[in-house]
Motif scaffolding. Structure first.
Motif, PDB file in Angstrom:
ATOM      1  N   UNK A 122       0.686  -1.122  -0.160  1.00  0.00           N
ATOM      2  CA  UNK A 122      -0.038   0.178   0.059  1.00  0.00           C
ATOM      3  C   UNK A 122       1.053   1.362  -0.159  1.00  0.00           C
ATOM      4  N   UNK A 123       0.862   2.130  -0.871  1.00  0.00           N
ATOM      5  CA  UNK A 123       1.320   3.356  -1.068  1.00  0.00           C
ATOM      6  C   UNK A 123       0.609   4.629  -0.547  1.00  0.00           C
ATOM      7  N   UNK A 124       1.006   5.475   0.627  1.00  0.00           N
ATOM      8  CA  UNK A 124       0.433   6.357   0.887  1.00  0.00           C
ATOM      9  C   UNK A 124       1.319   7.730   0.725  1.00  0.00           C
ATOM     10  N   UNK A 125       0.517   8.986   0.644  1.00  0.00           N
ATOM     11  CA  UNK A 125       1.325  10.016   0.237  1.00  0.00           C
ATOM     12  C   UNK A 125       0.294  11.083   0.798  1.00  0.00           C
ATOM     13  N   UNK A 126       0.751  12.300   1.273  1.00  0.00           N
ATOM     14  CA  UNK A 126      -0.008  13.174   1.893  1.00  0.00           C
ATOM     15  C   UNK A 126       0.317  14.625   1.336  1.00  0.00           C
ATOM     16  N   UNK A 127      -0.343  15.608   1.887  1.00  0.00           N
ATOM     17  CA  UNK A 127      -0.367  16.936   1.258  1.00  0.00           C
ATOM     18  C   UNK A 127       0.847  17.801   1.705  1.00  0.00           C
ATOM     19  N   UNK A 128       1.774  17.068   2.452  1.00  0.00           N
ATOM     20  CA  UNK A 128       2.777  17.618   3.100  1.00  0.00           C
ATOM     21  C   UNK A 128       4.137  17.070   2.409  1.00  0.00           C
ATOM     22  N   UNK A 129       4.084  16.273   1.387  1.00  0.00           N
ATOM     23  CA  UNK A 129       4.983  15.634   0.572  1.00  0.00           C
ATOM     24  C   UNK A 129       5.583  14.400   1.209  1.00  0.00           C
ATOM     25  N   UNK A 130       4.909  13.816   2.247  1.00  0.00           N
ATOM     26  CA  UNK A 130       5.497  12.692   2.966  1.00  0.00           C
ATOM     27  C   UNK A 130       4.633  11.388   1.972  1.00  0.00           C
ATOM     28  N   UNK A 131       5.573  10.681   1.748  1.00  0.00           N
ATOM     29  CA  UNK A 131       5.007   9.286   0.996  1.00  0.00           C
ATOM     30  C   UNK A 131       5.745   8.112   1.562  1.00  0.00           C
ATOM     31  N   UNK A 132       5.013   6.719   1.365  1.00  0.00           N
ATOM     32  CA  UNK A 132       6.222   5.478   1.877  1.00  0.00           C
ATOM     33  C   UNK A 132       5.111   4.472   1.087  1.00  0.00           C
ATOM     34  N   UNK A 133       5.715   3.398   1.345  1.00  0.00           N
ATOM     35  CA  UNK A 133       5.404   2.290   0.957  1.00  0.00           C
ATOM     36  C   UNK A 133       5.190   1.065   2.155  1.00  0.00           C
ATOM     37  N   UNK A 134       3.894   0.648   2.364  1.00  0.00           N
ATOM     38  CA  UNK A 134       3.910  -0.317   3.254  1.00  0.00           C
ATOM     39  C   UNK A 134       3.918  -1.618   2.668  1.00  0.00           C
ATOM     40  N   UNK A 135       4.979  -2.461   3.312  1.00  0.00           N
ATOM     41  CA  UNK A 135       4.886  -3.836   2.604  1.00  0.00           C
ATOM     42  C   UNK A 135       4.667  -4.831   3.797  1.00  0.00           C
ATOM     43  N   UNK A 136       4.412  -6.117   3.439  1.00  0.00           N
ATOM     44  CA  UNK A 136       3.801  -7.078   4.408  1.00  0.00           C
ATOM     45  C   UNK A 136       4.758  -7.291   5.535  1.00  0.00           C
ATOM     46  N   UNK A 137       4.083  -7.081   6.642  1.00  0.00           N
ATOM     47  CA  UNK A 137       4.862  -6.848   7.959  1.00  0.00           C
ATOM     48  C   UNK A 137       5.188  -5.649   8.632  1.00  0.00           C
ATOM     49  N   UNK A 138       4.869  -4.684   7.765  1.00  0.00           N
ATOM     50  CA  UNK A 138       5.474  -3.193   8.193  1.00  0.00           C
ATOM     51  C   UNK A 138       4.126  -2.516   8.715  1.00  0.00           C
ATOM     52  N   UNK A 139       4.532  -1.646   9.510  1.00  0.00           N
ATOM     53  CA  UNK A 139       3.396  -0.786  10.311  1.00  0.00           C
ATOM     54  C   UNK A 139       3.754   0.622  10.100  1.00  0.00           C
ATOM     55  N   UNK A 140       2.731   1.444  10.087  1.00  0.00           N
ATOM     56  CA  UNK A 140       2.659   2.822   9.975  1.00  0.00           C
ATOM     57  C   UNK A 140       1.734   3.381  11.211  1.00  0.00           C
ATOM     58  N   UNK A 141       2.499   4.192  12.008  1.00  0.00           N
ATOM     59  CA  UNK A 141       1.539   4.861  13.248  1.00  0.00           C
ATOM     60  C   UNK A 141       1.510   6.159  12.940  1.00  0.00           C
ATOM     61  N   UNK A 142       0.537   6.899  12.394  1.00  0.00           N
ATOM     62  CA  UNK A 142       0.580   8.247  11.845  1.00  0.00           C
ATOM     63  C   UNK A 142      -0.546   8.990  12.897  1.00  0.00           C
ATOM     64  N   UNK A 143       0.211  10.010  13.406  1.00  0.00           N
ATOM     65  CA  UNK A 143      -0.480  10.947  14.454  1.00  0.00           C
ATOM     66  C   UNK A 143      -1.006  11.931  13.598  1.00  0.00           C
ATOM     67  N   UNK A 144      -2.314  11.962  13.141  1.00  0.00           N
ATOM     68  CA  UNK A 144      -2.972  13.314  12.393  1.00  0.00           C
ATOM     69  C   UNK A 144      -2.734  14.409  12.854  1.00  0.00           C
ATOM     70  N   UNK A 145      -2.826  14.439  14.230  1.00  0.00           N
ATOM     71  CA  UNK A 145      -3.063  15.703  14.997  1.00  0.00           C
ATOM     72  C   UNK A 145      -4.009  16.764  14.193  1.00  0.00           C
ATOM     73  N   UNK A 146      -3.326  18.107  14.085  1.00  0.00           N
ATOM     74  CA  UNK A 146      -4.125  19.163  13.388  1.00  0.00           C
ATOM     75  C   UNK A 146      -4.674  18.811  11.911  1.00  0.00           C
ATOM     76  N   UNK A 147      -3.978  18.060  11.264  1.00  0.00           N
ATOM     77  CA  UNK A 147      -4.633  17.482  10.119  1.00  0.00           C
ATOM     78  C   UNK A 147      -3.381  17.294   9.004  1.00  0.00           C
ATOM     79  N   UNK A 148      -4.143  16.215   8.121  1.00  0.00           N
ATOM     80  CA  UNK A 148      -3.242  15.878   7.077  1.00  0.00           C
ATOM     81  C   UNK A 148      -4.227  15.757   6.034  1.00  0.00           C
ATOM     82  N   UNK A 149      -3.937  15.578   4.518  1.00  0.00           N
ATOM     83  CA  UNK A 149      -4.952  15.085   3.634  1.00  0.00           C
ATOM     84  C   UNK A 149      -3.950  13.954   2.851  1.00  0.00           C
ATOM     85  N   UNK A 150      -4.306  12.830   2.946  1.00  0.00           N
ATOM     86  CA  UNK A 150      -3.433  11.758   2.324  1.00  0.00           C
ATOM     87  C   UNK A 150      -4.372  10.853   1.656  1.00  0.00           C
ATOM     88  N   UNK A 151      -3.655   9.893   0.598  1.00  0.00           N
ATOM     89  CA  UNK A 151      -4.049   8.777  -0.204  1.00  0.00           C
ATOM     90  C   UNK A 151      -3.708   7.532   0.295  1.00  0.00           C
TER      91      UNK A 151
END
Ligand code: FE
Length: 285
Positions: A80-109
């Protein structure tokens, strides 16, 4: 700790998930965040996505906002590929984890980076306390090899995503609700008693085999695709049946704060939700 005197958490409810569709039409199973289980404070939602039918996941989760909480994506299969409106992106592969603190706000796919094959994983939503809801967005992302695997007793392996066990510490750190997030595999017939802070709320989700959970005489058999809500206590007793079992054991310190929730915004008051809509509309995420 003295396990002889610690109280074993009882299973207070066993729930099945509900079929749901989210994003641009991804089929998933919602386990927390349904009419039966609106929340287990501080956990607002738990989804399992699991399909080898591309039509169930290809549409993905195009651009959408989040404010006021954290999203935790744990992949078992697929990419799974994620990409946000602050220029952050990354690829989640099997066994990986993403802990995202959205806080005041992001827009992502969040979009599948595959056109066929199995896509399987979990997304958990963890609430933030009022004081942190407008914090700066923060990502903690870890490859499978960064997640320690601990064998507390023979026949039991624990992937330590968050929390401590046997001198090891999960890579996810500094989260307000001091969460424990364990991916536990029990060999056939294996048993293990996990220490879980008595201050926390906890649940277990069985996703392979079945597990007997609870103290002797009060054990519930929790079958695959069922979530066990756990009562109070300082430990959780787990027993596999005749086949291997795999489950998530997740716990966090409850916030006990009012929850005002609308879709991808989770705040404390209705006014804050209206503010979130206005900020999103005006491009202030
Ligand atoms: Fe999202």
């Amino acid at each position: 700790m003295n396990t002889a005197t610690a109280t074993t958490r009882p299973v207070t409810r066993v729930l099945r998930g509900m079929p749901a569709s989210d994003g641009a039409g991804v089929r998933l199973t919602r386990l927390i965040g349904t009419p039966l289980a609106p929340e287990i404070d501080p956990f607002l939602m738990l989804d399992e996505f699991r399909s080898d039918t591309p039509g169930d996941y290809l549409a993905g989760f195009p651009d959408h906002p989040h404010r006021g909480f954290e999203t935790v994506t744990y992949m078992l299969a697929g990419r799974m590929r994620h990409r946000d409106n602050h220029g952050h992106s990354g690829l989640l592969v099997p066994g990986s984890v993403q802990w995202m603190t959205a806080g005041r706000g992001i827009v992502h796919s969040e979009m599948p980076e595959q056109e066929d094959g199995l896509m399987w994983g979990f997304q958990l939503w963890v609430n933030l306390p009022a004081r942190d809801k407008m914090t700066a967005p923060r990502y903690q992302e870890f490859a499978p090899e960064a997640i320690p695997e601990v064998t507390p007793v023979p026949g039991v392996t624990v992937k330590l995503i968050a929390g401590e066990l046997a001198g090891a510490t999960g890579p996810v750190q500094g989260v307000a609700t001091a969460p424990l997030y364990f991916d536990i595999t029990l060999a056939p017939g294996a048993a293990w008693t996990a220490a879980v802070p008595a201050s926390h709320q906890a649940f277990a989700y069985v996703f392979a085999g079945s597990a007997d959970i609870g103290a002797e005489g009060h054990r519930h058999t929790v079958a695959r695709s069922h979530l066990a809500v756990l009562g109070q206590g300082g430990q959780v007793e787990l027993h596999a049946g005749e086949e291997a079992a795999r489950l998530l054991l997740i716990a966090g310190r409850p916030l006990g704060e009012p929850v005002a929730r609308y879709g991808p915004f989770v705040m404390n008051t209705r006014e804050e939700i209206e503010q979130a809509f206005a900020d999103y509309r005006d491009g202030r995420f």
